[in-house]
Design a protein around this motif. Structure first.
Motif, PDB file in Angstrom:
ATOM      1  N   ALA A  16     -22.296 -24.275 -36.573  1.00  0.00           N
ATOM      2  CA  ALA A  16     -22.716 -23.998 -37.949  1.00  0.00           C
ATOM      3  C   ALA A  16     -23.849 -22.989 -37.987  1.00  0.00           C
ATOM      4  N   GLY A  17     -23.766 -22.002 -37.090  1.00  0.00           N
ATOM      5  CA  GLY A  17     -24.668 -20.869 -37.175  1.00  0.00           C
ATOM      6  C   GLY A  17     -24.126 -19.859 -38.171  1.00  0.00           C
ATOM      7  N   VAL A  36     -16.379 -28.062 -40.334  1.00  0.00           N
ATOM      8  CA  VAL A  36     -17.333 -27.445 -39.420  1.00  0.00           C
ATOM      9  C   VAL A  36     -18.059 -28.546 -38.663  1.00  0.00           C
ATOM     10  N   VAL A  37     -18.096 -28.446 -37.350  1.00  0.00           N
ATOM     11  CA  VAL A  37     -18.839 -29.416 -36.546  1.00  0.00           C
ATOM     12  C   VAL A  37     -20.007 -28.702 -35.877  1.00  0.00           C
ATOM     13  N   GLU A  38     -21.163 -29.347 -35.869  1.00  0.00           N
ATOM     14  CA  GLU A  38     -22.388 -28.759 -35.347  1.00  0.00           C
ATOM     15  C   GLU A  38     -23.160 -29.835 -34.583  1.00  0.00           C
ATOM     16  N   VAL A 126     -22.697 -33.626 -34.329  1.00  0.00           N
ATOM     17  CA  VAL A 126     -21.367 -33.867 -33.769  1.00  0.00           C
ATOM     18  C   VAL A 126     -21.132 -32.840 -32.654  1.00  0.00           C
ATOM     19  N   LYS A 127     -21.053 -33.317 -31.423  1.00  0.00           N
ATOM     20  CA  LYS A 127     -20.885 -32.420 -30.288  1.00  0.00           C
ATOM     21  C   LYS A 127     -19.439 -32.385 -29.826  1.00  0.00           C
ATOM     22  N   VAL A 139      -6.469 -29.941 -30.893  1.00  0.00           N
ATOM     23  CA  VAL A 139      -7.144 -31.238 -30.870  1.00  0.00           C
ATOM     24  C   VAL A 139      -8.553 -31.022 -30.325  1.00  0.00           C
ATOM     25  N   LEU A 140      -9.549 -31.348 -31.124  1.00  0.00           N
ATOM     26  CA  LEU A 140     -10.948 -31.200 -30.721  1.00  0.00           C
ATOM     27  C   LEU A 140     -11.508 -32.582 -30.421  1.00  0.00           C
ATOM     28  N   ALA A 141     -11.811 -32.827 -29.162  1.00  0.00           N
ATOM     29  CA  ALA A 141     -12.379 -34.112 -28.761  1.00  0.00           C
ATOM     30  C   ALA A 141     -13.893 -34.057 -28.892  1.00  0.00           C
ATOM     31  N   LEU A 142     -14.469 -35.087 -29.500  1.00  0.00           N
ATOM     32  CA  LEU A 142     -15.900 -35.143 -29.747  1.00  0.00           C
ATOM     33  C   LEU A 142     -16.583 -36.100 -28.789  1.00  0.00           C
ATOM     34  N   GLU A 143     -17.894 -35.943 -28.660  1.00  0.00           N
ATOM     35  CA  GLU A 143     -18.663 -36.732 -27.707  1.00  0.00           C
ATOM     36  C   GLU A 143     -18.613 -38.220 -28.012  1.00  0.00           C
ATOM     37  N   ASP A 144     -18.460 -38.581 -29.285  1.00  0.00           N
ATOM     38  CA  ASP A 144     -18.442 -40.004 -29.653  1.00  0.00           C
ATOM     39  C   ASP A 144     -17.087 -40.660 -29.416  1.00  0.00           C
TER      40      ASP A 144
END
Length: 214
Positions: A16-17, A36-38, A126-127, A139-144
């Motif tokens: 989100a820059g 948007v994930v940041e 959200v990483k 498919v975007l896998a997130l840290e959580d």
């Protein structure tokens, strides 16, 4: 923008820059759903502002920028009319034939980022861990441990981080060899920023000599 508006799957934007928010804004303005994930706690990236001492704002990222494309000049004109940016009295490096000049955000630099993010689905803290693809899309896998699905994905982190996301998901090898080599050769040099609050006016400090080009 050539995605079907009937596609129920959103476009995913990582970061989100300024680049991520501008891309997301352009897609949303075309009526597409965008997520948007940041990984940070706020939007802006290098449109960065920090408050020190008595709360006075210090901009320590890309504080000056100069338009180099017609579309960005048009966007800057809109921002200037709306009071989000202002011209500064700097001559562009090398001289600009089109008469363009440098701009800066009026007020804290993050104010422009927050303006761009308004109305968007921006998920902070959200990483992203890896980006893969299956028959249905990306498919975007997130840290959580959760995942997001998208019809398309835009990566705006620094190049090494973006390549790592692709490699973890098995997509780096699908890049054209010349593009992969060019991206792998990208080198970032560190920069130092000194934030000062002076007790009196200083006349010996020269103004910034170069502007960021966007």
């Amino acid at each position: 923008v050539n995605l079907s508006h009937d596609n129920p799957t959103p476009v995913l934007v990582v970061g989100a820059g300024a680049a991520g928010l501008l891309a997301a804004r352009a897609l949303a303005d075309q009526g597409l759903e965008v997520i948007v994930v940041e990984k940070g706690r706020g939007v802006g990236g290098r449109l960065a502002t920090r408050r020190l001492g008595d709360g006075s704002p210090f901009d320590h990222g890309a504080t000056l920028f100069e338009p180099v494309t017609a579309s960005f000049r048009q966007r800057l004109a809109t921002w200037e009319a709306d009071g989000f940016v202002e011209r500064v009295g700097l001559v562009p490096a090398g001289g600009s034939e089109d008469g363009s000049c440098a701009f800066r955000v009026r007020g804290p630099a993050t104010a422009l980022a927050k303006h761009l993010a308004r109305g968007l689905d921006v998920r902070l803290g959200v990483k992203a861990e890896l980006l893969s693809r299956d028959a249905a899309g990306f498919v975007l896998a997130l840290e959580d441990g959760t995942t997001l699905r998208g019809a398309a994905t835009i990566l705006t982190p620094p190049v090494p981080q973006a390549l790592d996301l692709l490699a973890r998901g098995g997509l780096a090898g699908r890049l054209p060899e010349d593009l992969r080599a060019a991206l792998a050769a990208v080198v970032y040099r560190p920069g130092l920023v000194l934030l000062l609050r002076l007790d009196r006016r200083a006349t010996a400090i020269p103004p910034a000599a170069k502007s960021r080009r966007g």
